[in-house]
Enzyme design. Structure first.
Site, PDB file in Angstrom:
ATOM      1  CE  LYS A 174      41.112  48.740  39.237  1.00  0.00           C
ATOM      2  NZ  LYS A 174      40.872  50.147  39.580  1.00  0.00           N
ATOM      3  N   GLY A 175      39.316  44.772  43.054  1.00  0.00           N
ATOM      4  CA  GLY A 175      38.263  44.035  43.363  1.00  0.00           C
ATOM      5  C   GLY A 175      37.113  44.759  44.173  1.00  0.00           C
ATOM      6  N   GLY A 176      37.337  45.973  44.724  1.00  0.00           N
ATOM      7  CA  GLY A 176      36.290  46.798  45.381  1.00  0.00           C
ATOM      8  C   GLY A 176      36.741  47.243  46.814  1.00  0.00           C
ATOM      9  CB  THR A 177      40.129  46.852  48.442  1.00  0.00           C
ATOM     10  OG1 THR A 177      40.701  47.722  47.552  1.00  0.00           O
ATOM     11  CG2 THR A 177      40.352  45.430  48.292  1.00  0.00           C
TER      12      THR A 177
ATOM     13  CG  HIS B 110      37.041  47.247  32.468  1.00  0.00           C
ATOM     14  ND1 HIS B 110      36.631  46.188  32.874  1.00  0.00           N
ATOM     15  CD2 HIS B 110      37.150  48.359  33.395  1.00  0.00           C
ATOM     16  CE1 HIS B 110      36.459  46.252  34.306  1.00  0.00           C
ATOM     17  NE2 HIS B 110      37.048  47.527  34.679  1.00  0.00           N
TER      18      HIS B 110
END
EC number: 2.8.2.-
Length: 395
Positions: free
Chosen positions: A152-155, A362
């Site tokens: 959930k970091g942007g990988t 979210h």
């Protein structure tokens, strides 16, 4: 004397008979050879036109050529237009082979024949029967670089953005080799990879590697020079995003507050909850630094990946030793999703955005809970900034 003369003219000697016989045989064999040569030439020409050209007449490379094609080419290549980086921007998809669990590359690239090039492009980038040279003639190799985290970091965004680079071939699915399937061996792992030329980088992403204790040692055992990419994000925002994804799959789970705290009134955070523990980046990084130099690890800001995707991807290209081909011209900001998307490629009528699971709204969390978590993460963040030499400004 007359008798001898007549006899010698009417009955040839044995040597003359042999000479005539040899001459006749030579003529016959030569004629046969010429006939077969003509037949073989005609059939080969027909087969070449049918088997080694695409339907618009684009020739394949010479048989047996399976290595990189060096140098740059401009103008016509036997009447065909080479594939430019912009055309290579076409959408790629990775599908699994039914029943095997092994990814199968279904990359599609646009190419046009019988045209002229307006600029020099790598000779490796023209298509052959709807396959790039690397797909058809490359080899499956262990990855040179890995996107190891974080969840959930942007990988996924980094993977999709970098794989439009002509010198990168990336596995679209997450193989989970170094955390779940290590016992299957490196040969199995190599078999999952897309084919690449010697000049191209092989890349895969599995975000859970960053928080898997055994992963650093296992990756270093494969190659101690592997380059690692870690996409990090404000740990509080990351935890909320992680919970939101889980909630979409399991609507009956406890509330975020219940899972995040052992005792909220005392501010006791539950570090055993994975959504909280992942954000304690420095703890995981310490394990990686036992096996890799800090210079082998590149940290991507998940926040800047949204506000300045070209800048972040420029630094990723520099880290991988690639020419900066992915630039501002490739991106536009999708206000509905709230993050950047790739502009419409020439081969598609649609822009290329990440899937529906990305950009999910979210869950609303009480501001007091957010502040408590910020206080919890602050010392971990400061230590992380000091170690990597960069302030991500999450506080």
């Amino acid at each position: 004397m007359a008798h001898r003369f007549i006899s010698s003219r009417s009955v040839p000697s044995g040597g003359r008979l042999n000479a005539r016989f040899a001459f006749i045989c030579t003529i016959s064999l030569s004629f046969t050879y010429v006939c077969y040569s003509v037949i073989f030439f005609c059939s080969s020409t027909i087969m070449t036109k049918q088997g080694t050209s695409d339907e618009k007449g684009c020739p394949l490379p010479p048989p047996g050529q399976n290595g990189p094609i060096e140098g740059k080419v401009s103008g016509k290549l036997n009447g065909c237009t080479l594939l430019t980086p912009d055309v290579r921007f076409a959408r790629r998809e990775e599908a699994r082979v039914p029943g095997s669990g092994q990814p199968r590359d279904r990359s599609k690239h646009a190419a046009s024949c019988c045209g002229n090039l307006s600029r020099s492009v790598p000779a490796t980038e023209y298509t052959l029967n709807n396959l790039t040279v690397s797909q058809k003639y490359g080899n499956k190799k262990l990855p040179n670089a890995l996107i190891v985290g974080v969840k959930k970091g942007g990988t996924r965004a980094v993977l999709e953005f970098i794989r439009i680079h002509p010198d990168v071939r990336a596995l679209g699915t997450e193989p989970h080799f170094f955390d779940r399937h290590y016992d299957r061996g490196l040969d199995w792992y190599r078999g999952l990879m897309p084919r690449t030329l010697d000049s191209q980088i092989t890349l895969e992403k599995t975000p859970s590697y960053f928080v898997t204790g055994e992963a650093p040692r296992r990756i270093a055992s494969m190659s101690p020079e592997t380059k690692l990419i870690v996409v990090v994000r404000n740990p509080v925002t990351r935890a909320i995003s992680d919970y939101t994804q889980t909630l979409s799959k399991k609507p009956d789970i406890p509330t975020f507050e219940e899972l995040a705290f052992k005792n909220r009134s005392l501010g006791a955070v539950d570090t055993s909850w994975n959504a909280i523990r992942i954000g304690m980046y420095i703890l995981h990084l310490d394990t990686w630094l036992q096996y890799f130099r800090l210079s082998q690890i590149h940290f991507v800001s998940g926040e800047r990946l949204i506000t300045d995707p070209a800048g972040e991807m420029g630094r990723v290209q520099d880290f991988l030793g690639l020419k900066r081909i992915i630039t501002d011209k490739h991106f536009y900001f999708n206000r509905t999703k709230g993050f950047p998307c790739l502009k419409k490629p020439e081969s598609s009528s649609q822009p290329r955005c990440l899937g529906k699971s990305k950009g999910r709204l979210h869950v609303q969390i009480d501001q007091e809970v957010i502040e408590q978590l910020r206080e919890f993460y602050r010392p971990f963040n400061i230590k992380f900034y000091e170690t990597v030499g960069h302030d991500f400004r999450w506080d």
